[in-house]
Design a protein around this motif. Structure first.
Motif, short mmCIF file in Angstrom:
data_model
loop_
_atom_site.label_atom_id
_atom_site.label_comp_id
_atom_site.label_asym_id
_atom_site.label_seq_id
_atom_site.Cartn_x
_atom_site.Cartn_y
_atom_site.Cartn_z
N THR A 66 0.82 -1.22 0.00
CA THR A 66 0.00 0.00 0.00
C THR A 66 0.85 1.27 0.00
N GLY A 67 1.98 1.23 0.71
CA GLY A 67 2.82 2.44 0.84
C GLY A 67 2.16 3.54 1.64
N LEU A 68 1.09 3.20 2.36
CA LEU A 68 0.33 4.22 3.08
C LEU A 68 -0.23 3.60 4.37
N VAL A 69 0.05 4.23 5.52
CA VAL A 69 -0.32 3.60 6.79
C VAL A 69 -0.94 4.62 7.74
N LEU A 70 -2.04 4.20 8.38
CA LEU A 70 -2.54 4.93 9.55
C LEU A 70 -2.30 4.00 10.74
N LYS A 71 -1.56 4.51 11.71
CA LYS A 71 -1.09 3.62 12.78
C LYS A 71 -1.44 4.17 14.16
N GLY A 72 -1.98 3.29 15.02
CA GLY A 72 -2.15 3.63 16.43
C GLY A 72 -0.80 3.49 17.14
N PRO A 73 -0.72 3.97 18.38
CA PRO A 73 0.55 3.87 19.11
C PRO A 73 0.90 2.42 19.45
N LEU A 74 2.19 2.14 19.50
CA LEU A 74 2.66 0.79 19.82
C LEU A 74 3.46 0.83 21.11
N THR A 75 3.21 -0.15 21.97
CA THR A 75 3.96 -0.22 23.23
C THR A 75 5.36 -0.77 22.98
N THR A 76 6.36 -0.13 23.59
CA THR A 76 7.73 -0.66 23.55
C THR A 76 8.15 -0.97 24.98
N PRO A 77 8.51 -2.22 25.27
CA PRO A 77 8.97 -2.53 26.63
C PRO A 77 10.17 -1.65 26.99
N VAL A 78 10.20 -1.10 28.20
CA VAL A 78 11.28 -0.19 28.59
C VAL A 78 12.47 -0.98 29.14
N GLY A 79 13.65 -0.73 28.56
CA GLY A 79 14.89 -1.29 29.10
C GLY A 79 15.08 -2.78 28.87
N LYS A 80 14.12 -3.43 28.20
CA LYS A 80 14.24 -4.88 27.92
C LYS A 80 13.33 -5.23 26.75
N GLY A 81 13.34 -6.50 26.34
CA GLY A 81 12.41 -6.97 25.31
C GLY A 81 12.76 -6.48 23.92
N TYR A 82 11.77 -6.54 23.00
CA TYR A 82 12.04 -6.22 21.60
C TYR A 82 12.31 -4.72 21.40
N ARG A 83 13.05 -4.44 20.31
CA ARG A 83 13.35 -3.04 19.96
C ARG A 83 12.09 -2.34 19.50
N SER A 84 12.07 -1.03 19.61
CA SER A 84 10.88 -0.26 19.21
C SER A 84 10.45 -0.60 17.79
N ILE A 85 9.19 -1.00 17.65
CA ILE A 85 8.66 -1.33 16.31
C ILE A 85 8.51 -0.05 15.49
N ASN A 86 8.28 1.07 16.17
CA ASN A 86 8.20 2.34 15.44
C ASN A 86 9.53 2.63 14.74
N VAL A 87 10.63 2.44 15.50
CA VAL A 87 11.96 2.69 14.93
C VAL A 87 12.20 1.70 13.78
N THR A 88 11.82 0.43 14.00
CA THR A 88 12.03 -0.60 12.97
C THR A 88 11.23 -0.26 11.70
N LEU A 89 9.98 0.17 11.88
CA LEU A 89 9.16 0.52 10.70
C LEU A 89 9.77 1.69 9.94
N ARG A 90 10.25 2.68 10.70
CA ARG A 90 10.85 3.85 10.04
C ARG A 90 12.06 3.44 9.21
N ARG A 91 12.85 2.51 9.76
CA ARG A 91 14.05 2.09 9.04
C ARG A 91 13.69 1.18 7.86
N GLU A 92 12.78 0.24 8.09
CA GLU A 92 12.38 -0.71 7.02
C GLU A 92 11.86 0.02 5.79
N PHE A 93 11.09 1.11 6.03
CA PHE A 93 10.47 1.80 4.89
C PHE A 93 11.13 3.14 4.58
N GLY A 94 12.31 3.37 5.16
CA GLY A 94 13.06 4.59 4.85
C GLY A 94 12.27 5.85 5.12
N LEU A 95 11.52 5.87 6.24
CA LEU A 95 10.67 7.04 6.54
C LEU A 95 11.54 8.12 7.18
#
Ligand code: NAD
Length: 342
Positions: A66-95
């Motif tokens: 689609t190349g077009l996204v409306l996104k609600g907020p995503l929880t990022t575990p603090v200090g542990k767990g998976y890396r921020s999905i927001n950061v990952t999405l920005r990098r994956e799609f060169g935002l």
């Protein structure tokens, strides 16, 4: 509207208050027959709960399509767990550009004439997350390190984006915000490229420079003197929360993540676990993100209708959620907005 004229878009309801406020936004978009054909996908904790994956492959594939996204907020575990999905999405799609506009809505507060757009570099700086530990004696994590980087290419691209945005949106001035007095290389490169780009717009758009600490002070004392701010990732993240706080808080602040392969629209705020499921979250930040998305697909007419409805409900009729000093619920303000937009 025929199915063919609809624009395919990925919808990620998100975590915490996400499903409530994204649901509210979709109701209002439906009320004005916004031209989107939604592909609902999961990410964040919702993805973990459903499939053990905070960023399922089907979500990535949907955004590639689609190349077009409306996104609600995503929880990022603090200090542990998976890396921020927001950061990952920005990098994956060169935002690479994060655009966060802030404008006074409710007058009569401390600042009545704020109209600031923060353009934040979205891929580099300290958010590249090259973090590590250096052990000392038996303590494996005795020292924590973080290496940030900026590239000439991205510095130039983000500053150029800010100046082009200024030209296209009848803005007068761009302020380069940095910390090049201390971070002489990391921020020095940003400033060097920024000055070069500014020269290309001489006579059209004015350019100022501010060190980030002085800028923070000025933003709370004389914010009306700022127009477009362009800055690196970490500073932009912090300053855009600050500017949203000057004009009514996070419940009103939208953001657009723009890239070559995709554009993603979201609220500036997070998943607000403290109020999730309580029917008191303010849906306007996500709704305003949807107006940025409408402008992106050249439907300024529909974006204007929503902006007018927000003004009618919040300013004229004083229908406000708790974060704005009112007492209406998410459902009540959504119903009022739907009526106003009709
Ligand atoms: P937050 O933005 O979720 O909440 C901060 C404060 O603002 C809370 O008191 C919350 O109740 C309030 N608030 C936020 N949005 C509101 C709304 N729409 N209406 C009324 N009040 C609202 O910040 P946080 O608590 O630091 O973060 C919670 C989670 O969200 C964390 O996991 C964080 O990583 C994540 N987060 C995600 C994004 C994103 O997806 N873009 C952005 C920021 C934080």
């Amino acid at each position: 509207m025929s199915n063919q004229s609809l624009i395919p878009a990925t919808l990620i309801p998100g975590d915490g208050i996400g499903p409530e406020i994204v649901g509210a936004t979709i109701e209002i978009l439906d009320a004005i027959q916004a031209p989107f054909k939604w592909d609902r996908q999961l990410a964040g904790m919702a993805g973990v709960d459903a499939s053990g994956d905070p960023l399922p492959q089907s979500t990535i594939e949907s955004i590639h399509k689609t190349g077009l996204v409306l996104k609600g907020p995503l929880t990022t575990p603090v200090g542990k767990g998976y890396r921020s999905i927001n950061v990952t999405l920005r990098r994956e799609f060169g935002l690479y550009a994060n655009v966060r506009p802030t404008k006074t809505l409710i007058k009569g507060g401390r600042f009545d004439n704020i109209d600031i757009v923060v353009v934040r570099e979205n891929l580099e700086g300290f958010y590249a997350a090259m973090e590590n530990h250096i052990p000392v004696d038996n303590d494996l994590k005795a020292i924590a390190t973080c290496a940030g980087y900026t590239s000439r290419k991205e510095c130039r691209r983000i500053v150029k984006f800010a100046f082009d945005y200024a030209v296209q949106n009848n803005r007068k001035k761009v302020t380069l915000v940095h910390k090049a007095n201390i971070l002489k290389e990391l921020c020095g490169l940003f400033l060097e490229e920024g000055r070069k780009v500014a020269k290309e717009y001489e006579g059209k758009i004015a350019c100022e420079e501010r060190i980030v600490d002085a800028c923070s002070m000025e933003l709370v004392i004389k914010p009306e003197t700022y127009d477009v701010i362009v800055t690196t990732n970490l500073f932009g993240d912090i300053l855009s929360d600050l500017t949203s706080g000057l004009t009514g808080g996070l419940g009103l602040a939208p953001g657009a993540n723009i890239g070559e392969k995709a554009a993603m629209f979201e609220a500036v705020h997070g998943s607000a676990p403290d109020i999730a499921g309580k029917n008191c979250a303010n849906p306007i930040a996500v709704l305003r993100a949807a107006t940025l998305m409408l402008k992106h697909v050249k439907r300024d007419d529909l974006a204007k209708r929503i902006d007018k409805a927000i003004h009618k409900v919040v300013v004229e009729d004083k229908i406000r959620t708790r974060d704005l000093g009112g007492n209406v619920t998410t459902k009540e303000i959504t119903a009022a907005l739907k009526q106003a937009v009709a």
